[in-house]
Design a protein around this motif. Structure first.
Motif, PDB file in Angstrom:
ATOM      1  N   LEU A 135       0.834  -1.210   0.000  1.00  0.00           N
ATOM      2  CA  LEU A 135       0.000   0.000   0.000  1.00  0.00           C
ATOM      3  C   LEU A 135       0.867   1.258   0.000  1.00  0.00           C
ATOM      4  O   LEU A 135       0.531   2.253  -0.650  1.00  0.00           O
ATOM      5  CB  LEU A 135      -0.933  -0.018   1.210  1.00  0.00           C
ATOM      6  CG  LEU A 135      -2.080  -1.032   1.122  1.00  0.00           C
ATOM      7  CD1 LEU A 135      -2.720  -1.227   2.490  1.00  0.00           C
ATOM      8  CD2 LEU A 135      -3.116  -0.567   0.094  1.00  0.00           C
ATOM      9  N   TYR A 136       1.994   1.216   0.704  1.00  0.00           N
ATOM     10  CA  TYR A 136       2.910   2.360   0.693  1.00  0.00           C
ATOM     11  C   TYR A 136       3.401   2.636  -0.722  1.00  0.00           C
ATOM     12  O   TYR A 136       3.385   3.780  -1.197  1.00  0.00           O
ATOM     13  CB  TYR A 136       4.096   2.096   1.615  1.00  0.00           C
ATOM     14  CG  TYR A 136       5.192   3.135   1.484  1.00  0.00           C
ATOM     15  CD1 TYR A 136       5.122   4.339   2.168  1.00  0.00           C
ATOM     16  CD2 TYR A 136       6.282   2.913   0.644  1.00  0.00           C
ATOM     17  CE1 TYR A 136       6.113   5.302   2.037  1.00  0.00           C
ATOM     18  CE2 TYR A 136       7.280   3.860   0.502  1.00  0.00           C
ATOM     19  CZ  TYR A 136       7.189   5.055   1.201  1.00  0.00           C
ATOM     20  OH  TYR A 136       8.170   5.999   1.041  1.00  0.00           O
ATOM     21  N   HIS A 137       3.832   1.600  -1.412  1.00  0.00           N
ATOM     22  CA  HIS A 137       4.364   1.788  -2.764  1.00  0.00           C
ATOM     23  C   HIS A 137       3.273   2.166  -3.764  1.00  0.00           C
ATOM     24  O   HIS A 137       3.570   2.735  -4.816  1.00  0.00           O
ATOM     25  CB  HIS A 137       5.104   0.537  -3.215  1.00  0.00           C
ATOM     26  CG  HIS A 137       6.418   0.346  -2.512  1.00  0.00           C
ATOM     27  ND1 HIS A 137       7.472   1.203  -2.674  1.00  0.00           N
ATOM     28  CD2 HIS A 137       6.834  -0.600  -1.628  1.00  0.00           C
ATOM     29  CE1 HIS A 137       8.491   0.803  -1.935  1.00  0.00           C
ATOM     30  NE2 HIS A 137       8.127  -0.286  -1.288  1.00  0.00           N
ATOM     31  N   GLN A 138       2.024   1.885  -3.428  1.00  0.00           N
ATOM     32  CA  GLN A 138       0.910   2.316  -4.273  1.00  0.00           C
ATOM     33  C   GLN A 138       0.467   3.741  -3.954  1.00  0.00           C
ATOM     34  O   GLN A 138      -0.433   4.265  -4.590  1.00  0.00           O
ATOM     35  CB  GLN A 138      -0.271   1.355  -4.107  1.00  0.00           C
ATOM     36  CG  GLN A 138      -0.033  -0.026  -4.700  1.00  0.00           C
ATOM     37  CD  GLN A 138      -1.231  -0.942  -4.539  1.00  0.00           C
ATOM     38  OE1 GLN A 138      -2.133  -0.679  -3.740  1.00  0.00           O
ATOM     39  NE2 GLN A 138      -1.252  -2.033  -5.288  1.00  0.00           N
ATOM     40  N   GLY A 139       1.087   4.352  -2.960  1.00  0.00           N
ATOM     41  CA  GLY A 139       0.728   5.715  -2.585  1.00  0.00           C
ATOM     42  C   GLY A 139      -0.444   5.800  -1.634  1.00  0.00           C
ATOM     43  O   GLY A 139      -0.916   6.902  -1.320  1.00  0.00           O
ATOM     44  N   GLU A 140      -0.928   4.660  -1.142  1.00  0.00           N
ATOM     45  CA  GLU A 140      -2.059   4.638  -0.201  1.00  0.00           C
ATOM     46  C   GLU A 140      -1.500   4.729   1.222  1.00  0.00           C
ATOM     47  O   GLU A 140      -1.465   3.751   1.972  1.00  0.00           O
ATOM     48  CB  GLU A 140      -2.882   3.364  -0.394  1.00  0.00           C
ATOM     49  CG  GLU A 140      -3.458   3.198  -1.783  1.00  0.00           C
ATOM     50  CD  GLU A 140      -4.529   4.256  -2.083  1.00  0.00           C
ATOM     51  OE1 GLU A 140      -5.105   4.807  -1.122  1.00  0.00           O
ATOM     52  OE2 GLU A 140      -4.768   4.522  -3.274  1.00  0.00           O
ATOM     53  N   LEU A 141      -1.065   5.922   1.589  1.00  0.00           N
ATOM     54  CA  LEU A 141      -0.300   6.080   2.814  1.00  0.00           C
ATOM     55  C   LEU A 141      -1.127   5.868   4.079  1.00  0.00           C
ATOM     56  O   LEU A 141      -0.661   5.235   5.035  1.00  0.00           O
ATOM     57  CB  LEU A 141       0.348   7.466   2.835  1.00  0.00           C
ATOM     58  CG  LEU A 141       1.294   7.765   1.660  1.00  0.00           C
ATOM     59  CD1 LEU A 141       1.873   9.161   1.792  1.00  0.00           C
ATOM     60  CD2 LEU A 141       2.408   6.736   1.562  1.00  0.00           C
ATOM     61  N   VAL A 142      -2.338   6.404   4.104  1.00  0.00           N
ATOM     62  CA  VAL A 142      -3.179   6.243   5.296  1.00  0.00           C
ATOM     63  C   VAL A 142      -3.480   4.765   5.524  1.00  0.00           C
ATOM     64  O   VAL A 142      -3.387   4.259   6.654  1.00  0.00           O
ATOM     65  CB  VAL A 142      -4.485   7.055   5.157  1.00  0.00           C
ATOM     66  CG1 VAL A 142      -5.422   6.764   6.330  1.00  0.00           C
ATOM     67  CG2 VAL A 142      -4.172   8.554   5.088  1.00  0.00           C
ATOM     68  N   ALA A 143      -3.829   4.058   4.456  1.00  0.00           N
ATOM     69  CA  ALA A 143      -4.121   2.624   4.571  1.00  0.00           C
ATOM     70  C   ALA A 143      -2.866   1.855   4.971  1.00  0.00           C
ATOM     71  O   ALA A 143      -2.933   0.894   5.763  1.00  0.00           O
ATOM     72  CB  ALA A 143      -4.672   2.091   3.250  1.00  0.00           C
ATOM     73  N   SER A 144      -1.715   2.256   4.441  1.00  0.00           N
ATOM     74  CA  SER A 144      -0.455   1.596   4.802  1.00  0.00           C
ATOM     75  C   SER A 144      -0.177   1.746   6.288  1.00  0.00           C
ATOM     76  O   SER A 144       0.151   0.776   6.981  1.00  0.00           O
ATOM     77  CB  SER A 144       0.695   2.189   3.990  1.00  0.00           C
ATOM     78  OG  SER A 144       1.949   1.680   4.414  1.00  0.00           O
ATOM     79  N   ALA A 145      -0.309   2.968   6.804  1.00  0.00           N
ATOM     80  CA  ALA A 145      -0.060   3.205   8.231  1.00  0.00           C
ATOM     81  C   ALA A 145      -1.003   2.382   9.092  1.00  0.00           C
ATOM     82  O   ALA A 145      -0.610   1.831  10.144  1.00  0.00           O
ATOM     83  CB  ALA A 145      -0.210   4.693   8.538  1.00  0.00           C
ATOM     84  N   ALA A 146      -2.261   2.271   8.665  1.00  0.00           N
ATOM     85  CA  ALA A 146      -3.237   1.485   9.432  1.00  0.00           C
ATOM     86  C   ALA A 146      -2.818   0.014   9.508  1.00  0.00           C
ATOM     87  O   ALA A 146      -2.962  -0.644  10.551  1.00  0.00           O
ATOM     88  CB  ALA A 146      -4.616   1.621   8.798  1.00  0.00           C
ATOM     89  N   ARG A 147      -2.307  -0.517   8.405  1.00  0.00           N
ATOM     90  CA  ARG A 147      -1.867  -1.915   8.398  1.00  0.00           C
ATOM     91  C   ARG A 147      -0.663  -2.123   9.310  1.00  0.00           C
ATOM     92  O   ARG A 147      -0.574  -3.121  10.027  1.00  0.00           O
ATOM     93  CB  ARG A 147      -1.541  -2.342   6.970  1.00  0.00           C
ATOM     94  CG  ARG A 147      -2.738  -2.395   6.039  1.00  0.00           C
ATOM     95  CD  ARG A 147      -3.652  -3.577   6.369  1.00  0.00           C
ATOM     96  NE  ARG A 147      -4.762  -3.670   5.416  1.00  0.00           N
ATOM     97  CZ  ARG A 147      -5.602  -4.691   5.366  1.00  0.00           C
ATOM     98  NH1 ARG A 147      -5.454  -5.714   6.192  1.00  0.00           N
ATOM     99  NH2 ARG A 147      -6.591  -4.704   4.490  1.00  0.00           N
ATOM    100  N   TYR A 148       0.293  -1.189   9.281  1.00  0.00           N
ATOM    101  CA  TYR A 148       1.446  -1.323  10.170  1.00  0.00           C
ATOM    102  C   TYR A 148       1.015  -1.269  11.628  1.00  0.00           C
ATOM    103  O   TYR A 148       1.510  -2.019  12.475  1.00  0.00           O
ATOM    104  CB  TYR A 148       2.470  -0.217   9.880  1.00  0.00           C
ATOM    105  CG  TYR A 148       3.206  -0.386   8.585  1.00  0.00           C
ATOM    106  CD1 TYR A 148       3.719  -1.618   8.201  1.00  0.00           C
ATOM    107  CD2 TYR A 148       3.416   0.699   7.731  1.00  0.00           C
ATOM    108  CE1 TYR A 148       4.414  -1.770   7.002  1.00  0.00           C
ATOM    109  CE2 TYR A 148       4.109   0.557   6.539  1.00  0.00           C
ATOM    110  CZ  TYR A 148       4.593  -0.678   6.182  1.00  0.00           C
ATOM    111  OH  TYR A 148       5.270  -0.826   5.000  1.00  0.00           O
TER     112      TYR A 148
END
Length: 435
Positions: free
Chosen positions: A68-81
């Motif tokens: 998700l980070y590499h796709q630019g979906e930063l908010v979703a990436s942070a939620a997963r971490y």
């Protein structure tokens, strides 16, 4: 960003996931194999399947965050971490990568906190140290940033660290007068071009300076001020007393951006090469613009920094002579250049002494974040550097100018992956200068 487990074979992993669809670890392994095969969208689906079946499956949540980070979906990436850390607070890679994502979201202090928490939890893990170094350097905090930058070796970001039995490493604090020091080549060609500016400072300490160089740069570096001898990597080395990796010099010398040496040209084209290329190119009848649109595809960040040649079509309609210096242009790209009447010389460039000669004959350079941008800046040639929204640390996080290269103008994207506005601004600037 790092993957936590090596992938199995793709066919075997898919078979296991299909035969046991309710088993989260099989979907994780299938996702890892897909990601290794470059099928990132399908990999994300597999990771989501694993995390949906078991929301507390930390490794599945982590790998969702990476993609998700590499796709630019930063908010979703942070939620997963954060989901991964809720189940496994000691998951250092998840905490370190959360910091990377927060920094990309503009939350610098929160990112720094994530790195510090990761370091406190595992002082021997290099990932958060490395990420903290990049944050500090990107934000202009060089003195601390250079110290953390030494973690590049442990983090695997600079290849294997080479040591010499019986020889002493040098990071400052020891007199060099009357001694010989080897400055080691490291990382990429652009890095070398950027950091040879510090050699005169080493020479001023009274040392004999031996510069190790990658072969494409060796002839060009023969004219570097302060270098008594330039040798190819792997070549026979003379006797020396100390050694220092080239990109450790700012730390060793106590350099900051406010005290940046060599504000003007510190690399120059060789007159004999300029004469050869002068015959090849002929006299310039219009403004001459040299350019490249992509870097080394093996660079881990190349997908972010390089652009498609098609995006530059609008440039070619300007009243200027465009010279392509791209060494690895494809047949399709060369056909596009020919269609627009653009001269392509990249395939004729032997080494960087040739490239410097062509740069010398240009009025302007346009380059993505690759070695040509550094070469033009080192030659004090006007250069427009096309940068992604979140650029490499050396360009800092904002601003159109850089203390590294006073003749450079930085054109930054507003959003990651969107280049149209960057190219438009380059076109407008060239059109204005061509009037």
């Amino acid at each position: 960003m790092s993957r936590a487990t090596p992938p199995p074979g793709l066919a075997e992993a898919e078979d296991a996931a299909r035969r046991h669809p309710g088993h989260p670890p099989h979907w994780l392994q299938f996702g890892l194999a897909l990601n290794e095969a470059g099928q990132t969208a399908q990999a994300l689906e597999a990771f989501i399947n694993a995390a949906t079946l078991d929301p507390g499956f930390a490794e599945a949540q982590y790998n969702c965050g990476v993609i998700l980070y590499h796709q630019g979906e930063l908010v979703a990436s942070a939620a997963r971490y954060r989901a991964a850390l809720a189940r496994q607070p000691g998951f250092i890679l998840a905490r370190s990568n959360l910091g990377v994502t927060l920094e990309a979201m503009g939350e610098t202090e929160a990112a720094l906190g994530a790195y510090d928490e990761a370091i406190a939890a595992d002082p021997n893990n290099p990932a958060p140290y490395w990420n903290k170094a990049l944050l500090l350097l990107r934000n202009g905090k060089e003195e601390e940033g250079w110290r953390f930058y030494e973690w590049r070796w442990s983090a695997g970001k600079a290849g294997a660290r080479r040591e010499f039995p019986g020889k002493r490493p040098w990071l400052g604090g020891v007199a060099l007068r009357g001694k010989t020091i080897l400055l080691q080549a490291e990382q990429g060609l652009g890095d070398m071009i950027q950091f040879v500016r510090f050699i005169p400072l080493v020479k001023a300490l009274g040392a004999r300076v031996v510069l190790e160089s990658f072969t494409p740069l060796t002839t060009l570096f023969g004219g570097v001020a302060g270098a008594d001898l330039v040798v190819d990597v792997g070549g026979k080395l003379p006797r020396f007393d100390f050694y220092c990796p080239l990109m450790s010099l700012p730390l060793a010398l106590g350099v900051t951006l406010a005290r940046m040496p060599a504000p003007g040209a510190y690399l120059r084209a060789q007159p004999e090469r300029v004469a050869v290329w002068g015959e090849r190119l002929g006299p310039a009848r219009r403004m001459r613009v040299g350019f490249v649109w992509k870097g080394n595809p093996r660079h881990e960040g190349d997908g972010v920094r390089s652009i498609k040649l098609e995006l530059l079509r609008g440039l070619f309609g300007l009243d200027a002579e465009f010279i392509s210096l791209q060494k690895d242009a494809t047949d399709a790209e060369r056909a596009l250049l020919e269609e627009h009447g653009v001269r392509h010389v990249g395939h004729l460039l032997g080494d960087f002494a040739d490239t410097a000669a062509v740069v010398e004959m240009c009025d302007q350079i346009i380059s993505v974040d690759t070695s040509l941008a550094h070469l033009a800046g080192a030659m004090a040639k006007p250069v427009r550097v096309l940068l992604p929204a979140r650029a490499d640390w050396r360009w800092l996080k904002e601003g159109e100018t850089t203390p590294w290269y006073p003749t450079a103008r930085l054109l930054r994207g507003a959003r990651q992956g969107q280049w149209e506005d960057v190219v438009r601004r380059a076109m407008e600037a060239l059109a204005e200068e061509g009037r």
